[in-house]
Write an enzyme that holds these catalytic residues in place. Structure first.
Site, PDB file in Angstrom:
ATOM      1  N   LYS A   1       0.840  -1.201   0.000  1.00 40.65           N
ATOM      2  CA  LYS A   1       0.000   0.000   0.000  1.00 40.65           C
ATOM      3  C   LYS A   1       0.874   1.249   0.000  1.00 40.65           C
ATOM      4  O   LYS A   1       0.597   2.227  -0.691  1.00 40.65           O
ATOM      5  CB  LYS A   1      -0.929  -0.018   1.230  1.00 40.65           C
TER       6      LYS A   1
ATOM      7  N   GLN B   1      -4.715  -1.783   9.793  1.00 39.69           N
ATOM      8  CA  GLN B   1      -4.464  -3.106   9.217  1.00 39.69           C
ATOM      9  C   GLN B   1      -4.985  -4.180  10.171  1.00 39.69           C
ATOM     10  O   GLN B   1      -4.537  -4.269  11.311  1.00 39.69           O
ATOM     11  CB  GLN B   1      -2.952  -3.279   8.951  1.00 39.69           C
TER      12      GLN B   1
ATOM     13  N   ASP C   1     -11.261   2.661   4.241  1.00 37.64           N
ATOM     14  CA  ASP C   1     -11.512   1.215   4.160  1.00 37.64           C
ATOM     15  C   ASP C   1     -13.014   0.910   4.237  1.00 37.64           C
ATOM     16  O   ASP C   1     -13.429  -0.221   4.040  1.00 37.64           O
ATOM     17  CB  ASP C   1     -10.809   0.492   5.326  1.00 37.64           C
TER      18      ASP C   1
END
Ligand code: NAD
Length: 287
Positions: free
Chosen positions: A52, A96, A119
């Site tokens: 990422k 994460q 997200d």
């Protein structure tokens, strides 16, 4: 059988994000910023975060990774999120997952400012998705929708069977398909006779994490298959949840693993972060 090439589509999307980022910076001086929280030493999580970060570098985003030890406290993560919520140089915040067992993940995800929730895991954005309103949509299912659209695959009225019902893959996938007027079935670990359901599918979307879960006799001819699973085979190769070699012969379209959904997930993260930045820039301009 045609492969749905997520790699080349993701490169096309990245290129557009790069151009728009440059344009935004020249017009407003604003550079999209993504902050990532990475807890612990899990090699897979570290590899994803690294991918990422590299993608952010390629398109001209600012990015920062907050690496934290496995035994970090709830308070310490919450303080970092609050700091990033208040930092005008950060437009997207990504936690994460998974987090260690001492951490209340729900509380953490709920603390992220919904306007920086790139997200799409905050209940505010989940609610907007299920009611068909604009918001931030989880990157993996959003990438699947882009891939289907790129290949002009009609969804309306189709029988779509989603296997896997997690909050980050299966459930938002089903919501997006329903919003696109598909007839949607969701299967999971407790589904009785999976094959009975998968045989109904015009489009089968599988995100489970079990190698060869979907076999040739479980699908009809000319099916479209989206394999979201990422598994490491004994040989060390990355494979999906579908027995590609045998099932692909029956497909009209199928995603390869790797090179299908995986690259689209990263492209959508970039696209969501740019979207958050553009909204921020527009509110700043209007003040
Ligand atoms: P998860 O473990 O949170 O959820 C798995 C889901 O599969 C659950 O709903 C469970 O009920 C269901 N399931 C488990 N065994 C089953 C079985 N035998 N039959 C039917 N359903 C079953 O996992 P997740 O985070 O949703 O990830 C699923 C897969 O997708 C993993 O392989 C993961 O690596 C992959 N993934 C890929 C991407 C990508 O970018 N391509 C992104 C996220 C996750």
């Amino acid at each position: 059988m045609q492969l749905l090439d997520g790699k080349s589509l993701s490169q096309k999307i990245e290129h557009n994000v790069q151009i728009e980022t440059k344009d935004l910076r020249e017009r407003t001086g604003i550079v999209p910023g993504l902050a990532v929280i990475l807890v612990g030493q899990d090699p897979a999580s570290a590899a994803y975060v690294n991918m990422k970060k590299k993608a952010c570098d390629r398109v001209g985003f600012y990015s920062v990774t907050h690496e934290m030890p496995e035994d970090i406290s709830q308070d310490a993560i919450e303080n970092t999120i609050t700091m990033m919520n208040n930092n005008p140089n950060i437009n997207g915040i990504l936690i994460q997952l998974p987090l260690p067992s001492q951490i209340d993940t729900t509380k953490i995800l709920e603390l992220v400012d919904p306007s920086k929730d790139v997200d799409g895991f905050h209940p505010y954005n989940v609610g907007r998705l299920t009611t068909g309103l604009d918001g931030f949509v989880p990157c993996t299912p959003l990438g699947v929708m882009e891939l289907l659209s790129e290949y002009n695959i009609d969804i309306q009225g189709k029988n779509c069977v989603v296997v896997g019902a997690s909050n980050i893959v299966g459930k938002p996938m089903a919501a997006l398909l329903l919003n696109a007027n598909a007839t949607v079935e969701i299967c999971h670990i407790f589904t009785d006779d999976l094959k009975k359901h998968t045989l109904n599918a015009d489009i089968l979307l599988v995100g489970v994490g079990v190698i060869n879960l979907i076999k040739e006799d479980m699908v009809k001819e000319d099916i479209i298959i989206i394999d979201i699973g990422i598994n490491r085979a004994e040989s060390g190769k990355l494979v999906g949840d579908v027995d590609f070699e045998n099932v692909s012969k029956k497909c009209s379209y199928i995603t390869p693993v790797p090179g299908g959904v995986g690259p689209m997930t990263i492209a959508m993260l970039l696209s969501n972060t740019l979207k958050a930045t553009k909204i921020y820039a527009a509110t700043k301009e209007s003040k």
